[in-house]
Write an enzyme that holds these catalytic residues in place. Structure first.
Site, PDB file in Angstrom:
ATOM      1  N   ILE A   1       5.383  -3.073  -7.747  1.00 37.02           N
ATOM      2  CA  ILE A   1       4.577  -1.854  -7.945  1.00 37.02           C
ATOM      3  C   ILE A   1       5.164  -0.743  -7.074  1.00 37.02           C
ATOM      4  O   ILE A   1       5.077  -0.821  -5.838  1.00 37.02           O
ATOM      5  CB  ILE A   1       3.097  -2.102  -7.563  1.00 37.02           C
ATOM      6  CG1 ILE A   1       2.520  -3.287  -8.356  1.00 37.02           C
ATOM      7  CG2 ILE A   1       2.268  -0.846  -7.782  1.00 37.02           C
ATOM      8  CD1 ILE A   1       1.167  -3.752  -7.873  1.00 37.02           C
ATOM      9  N   ARG A   2       5.740   0.266  -7.701  1.00 33.96           N
ATOM     10  CA  ARG A   2       6.401   1.358  -6.941  1.00 33.96           C
ATOM     11  C   ARG A   2       7.186   0.745  -5.765  1.00 33.96           C
ATOM     12  O   ARG A   2       7.082   1.171  -4.613  1.00 33.96           O
ATOM     13  CB  ARG A   2       5.371   2.378  -6.434  1.00 33.96           C
ATOM     14  CG  ARG A   2       4.602   3.058  -7.554  1.00 33.96           C
ATOM     15  CD  ARG A   2       3.698   4.161  -7.057  1.00 33.96           C
ATOM     16  NE  ARG A   2       2.659   3.698  -6.160  1.00 33.96           N
ATOM     17  CZ  ARG A   2       1.550   3.067  -6.532  1.00 33.96           C
ATOM     18  NH1 ARG A   2       1.324   2.843  -7.816  1.00 33.96           N
ATOM     19  NH2 ARG A   2       0.664   2.678  -5.649  1.00 33.96           N
TER      20      ARG A   2
ATOM     21  N   GLU B   1       0.595 -11.876  -3.481  1.00 33.60           N
ATOM     22  CA  GLU B   1      -0.875 -11.943  -3.384  1.00 33.60           C
ATOM     23  C   GLU B   1      -1.561 -11.550  -4.688  1.00 33.60           C
ATOM     24  O   GLU B   1      -2.751 -11.816  -4.858  1.00 33.60           O
ATOM     25  CB  GLU B   1      -1.365 -11.067  -2.221  1.00 33.60           C
ATOM     26  CG  GLU B   1      -1.296  -9.558  -2.419  1.00 33.60           C
ATOM     27  CD  GLU B   1       0.104  -8.957  -2.250  1.00 33.60           C
ATOM     28  OE1 GLU B   1       1.081  -9.717  -2.053  1.00 33.60           O
ATOM     29  OE2 GLU B   1       0.213  -7.715  -2.322  1.00 33.60           O
TER      30      GLU B   1
ATOM     31  N   ARG C   1      12.578   3.837  -0.506  1.00 27.35           N
ATOM     32  CA  ARG C   1      11.189   3.816  -0.994  1.00 27.35           C
ATOM     33  C   ARG C   1      11.158   4.132  -2.491  1.00 27.35           C
ATOM     34  O   ARG C   1      11.918   4.943  -2.974  1.00 27.35           O
ATOM     35  CB  ARG C   1      10.349   4.826  -0.222  1.00 27.35           C
ATOM     36  CG  ARG C   1      10.206   4.423   1.228  1.00 27.35           C
ATOM     37  CD  ARG C   1       9.334   5.399   1.961  1.00 27.35           C
ATOM     38  NE  ARG C   1       8.005   5.422   1.393  1.00 27.35           N
ATOM     39  CZ  ARG C   1       7.136   6.413   1.603  1.00 27.35           C
ATOM     40  NH1 ARG C   1       7.468   7.434   2.351  1.00 27.35           N
ATOM     41  NH2 ARG C   1       5.932   6.366   1.069  1.00 27.35           N
TER      42      ARG C   1
ATOM     43  N   GLY D   1       0.855  -1.185   0.000  1.00 26.48           N
ATOM     44  CA  GLY D   1       0.000   0.000   0.000  1.00 26.48           C
ATOM     45  C   GLY D   1       0.884   1.226   0.000  1.00 26.48           C
ATOM     46  O   GLY D   1       1.829   1.308  -0.773  1.00 26.48           O
ATOM     47  N   GLU D   2       0.597   2.134   0.903  1.00 26.88           N
ATOM     48  CA  GLU D   2       1.397   3.362   0.993  1.00 26.88           C
ATOM     49  C   GLU D   2       1.883   3.446   2.432  1.00 26.88           C
ATOM     50  O   GLU D   2       1.093   3.649   3.360  1.00 26.88           O
ATOM     51  CB  GLU D   2       0.524   4.545   0.590  1.00 26.88           C
ATOM     52  CG  GLU D   2       1.284   5.647  -0.113  1.00 26.88           C
ATOM     53  CD  GLU D   2       2.175   6.432   0.834  1.00 26.88           C
ATOM     54  OE1 GLU D   2       3.337   6.700   0.494  1.00 26.88           O
ATOM     55  OE2 GLU D   2       1.710   6.745   1.944  1.00 26.88           O
ATOM     56  N   SER D   3       3.184   3.278   2.611  1.00 30.64           N
ATOM     57  CA  SER D   3       3.697   3.066   3.966  1.00 30.64           C
ATOM     58  C   SER D   3       3.523   4.286   4.884  1.00 30.64           C
ATOM     59  O   SER D   3       3.302   4.123   6.086  1.00 30.64           O
ATOM     60  CB  SER D   3       5.157   2.632   3.923  1.00 30.64           C
ATOM     61  OG  SER D   3       5.948   3.587   3.271  1.00 30.64           O
TER      62      SER D   3
ATOM     63  N   HIS E   1       4.720  -8.513  -4.792  1.00 32.24           N
ATOM     64  CA  HIS E   1       3.371  -8.822  -4.306  1.00 32.24           C
ATOM     65  C   HIS E   1       2.929 -10.237  -4.693  1.00 32.24           C
ATOM     66  O   HIS E   1       2.249 -10.400  -5.715  1.00 32.24           O
ATOM     67  CB  HIS E   1       2.370  -7.825  -4.904  1.00 32.24           C
ATOM     68  CG  HIS E   1       2.507  -6.443  -4.400  1.00 32.24           C
ATOM     69  ND1 HIS E   1       1.859  -5.975  -3.278  1.00 32.24           N
ATOM     70  CD2 HIS E   1       3.244  -5.406  -4.858  1.00 32.24           C
ATOM     71  CE1 HIS E   1       2.174  -4.730  -3.061  1.00 32.24           C
ATOM     72  NE2 HIS E   1       3.019  -4.341  -4.002  1.00 32.24           N
TER      73      HIS E   1
ATOM     74  N   CYS F   1       6.113  -5.219   0.378  1.00 26.29           N
ATOM     75  CA  CYS F   1       6.215  -3.859  -0.157  1.00 26.29           C
ATOM     76  C   CYS F   1       6.106  -2.791   0.945  1.00 26.29           C
ATOM     77  O   CYS F   1       7.049  -2.633   1.707  1.00 26.29           O
ATOM     78  CB  CYS F   1       5.162  -3.706  -1.239  1.00 26.29           C
ATOM     79  SG  CYS F   1       5.722  -2.716  -2.595  1.00 26.29           S
TER      80      CYS F   1
HETATM   81  N1  GLN Z   1       5.845   2.978  -2.674  1.00 20.75           N
HETATM   82  C1  GLN Z   1       5.070   2.531  -1.551  1.00 20.75           C
HETATM   83  C2  GLN Z   1       5.600   3.158  -0.257  1.00 20.75           C
HETATM   84  O1  GLN Z   1       6.656   3.698  -0.254  1.00 20.75           O
HETATM   85  C3  GLN Z   1       5.062   1.027  -1.433  1.00 20.75           C
HETATM   86  C4  GLN Z   1       4.466   0.414  -2.683  1.00 20.75           C
HETATM   87  C5  GLN Z   1       3.673  -0.831  -2.468  1.00 20.75           C
HETATM   88  O2  GLN Z   1       3.364  -1.240  -1.342  1.00 20.75           O
HETATM   89  N2  GLN Z   1       3.250  -1.422  -3.573  1.00 20.75           N
HETATM   90  O3  GLN Z   1       4.951   3.093   0.741  1.00 20.75           O
END
Ligand code: GLN
Length: 203
Positions: free
Chosen positions: A144-145, A182, A116, A57-59, A180, A89
């Site tokens: 993903i990112r 999942e 990150r 997600g977005e940490s 990921h 992630c």
């Molecule tokens: N870029 C996100 C972060 O820094 C992590 C990306 C992800 O969980 N797919 O939180």
């Protein structure tokens, strides 16, 4: 066996639940501190869950929500208790000892430095080959990112690499991936985590 807890504050927790259920495990969404332990008495701590997943997600958002919900401290206690953990992630970022780009607070349970978005932003996301002695040939990971692991300490075992760089690590009962599992119909890592959770809870 108790259900596997999936931290469900933000991110792709629903996909993790579906993947674990496909692997034969039961799951529960974790949103509040009182869901972590069977008894509120800190003298006899017994986890209410058999294992824990920290999703992608977005940490930064996850970190803020953990603090807002009063989960930061209690979850840290549970993470340090020897429970099997799968972090992907953003979840991996939360466990690292050092986070860069930008710097961010973290649990520090895995002795490693993580950058990150180190594999670039959305345009560079995709499916890539990953390799490791335990992994079947042809295994891939969805990035993903994704965070990039810049350094690992001696207590951190590298289980898989992408073009030579660590992307899956283990320290005791904690597995952490930059990708990921999942998001793939069936992934070796999901099965490996299910095995770890089952073994730990039988012994
Ligand atoms: N870029 C996100 C972060 O820094 C992590 C990306 C992800 O969980 N797919 O939180």
């Amino acid at each position: 066996m108790r259900p596997v807890g999936v931290l469900a504050l933000q991110g792709d927790y629903a996909e993790h639940e579906a993947a674990l259920q496909r692997a034969g495990l039961t799951t529960i969404q974790i949103r509040k501190p009182d869901q972590l332990w069977l008894s509120a008495d800190s003298g006899c701590r017994d986890p209410a869950i058999s294992a824990l997943v920290l999703p992608g997600g977005e940490s930064t958002t996850m970190l803020r929500l953990l603090q807002l919900e009063g989960l930061w401290g209690p979850l840290g206690e549970l993470l340090a208790s020897g429970l099997p953990v799968l972090a992907t992630c953003a979840g991996l970022i939360l466990l690292a000892s050092e986070v860069t780009q930008p710097e961010q607070e973290s649990y520090g349970l895995l002795d490693m430095t993580v950058q990150r978005n180190g594999y670039g932003r959305q345009a560079h996301s995709g499916t890539f080959s990953i390799e490791g002695s335990e992994l079947p040939a042809g295994t891939t990971g969805v990035f993903i990112r994704a965070p990039r692991i810049l350094r690992t300490g001696p207590a951190v075992e590298v289980m898989a690499r992408r073009e030579g760089e660590p992307v899956l690590v283990r320290s005791g009962p904690i597995l952490a991936a930059c990708f990921h599992p999942e998001l793939q119909p069936s992934h070796w890592l999901t099965a490996r985590f299910a095995q770890l959770a089952t073994e730990t809870n039988l012994s």
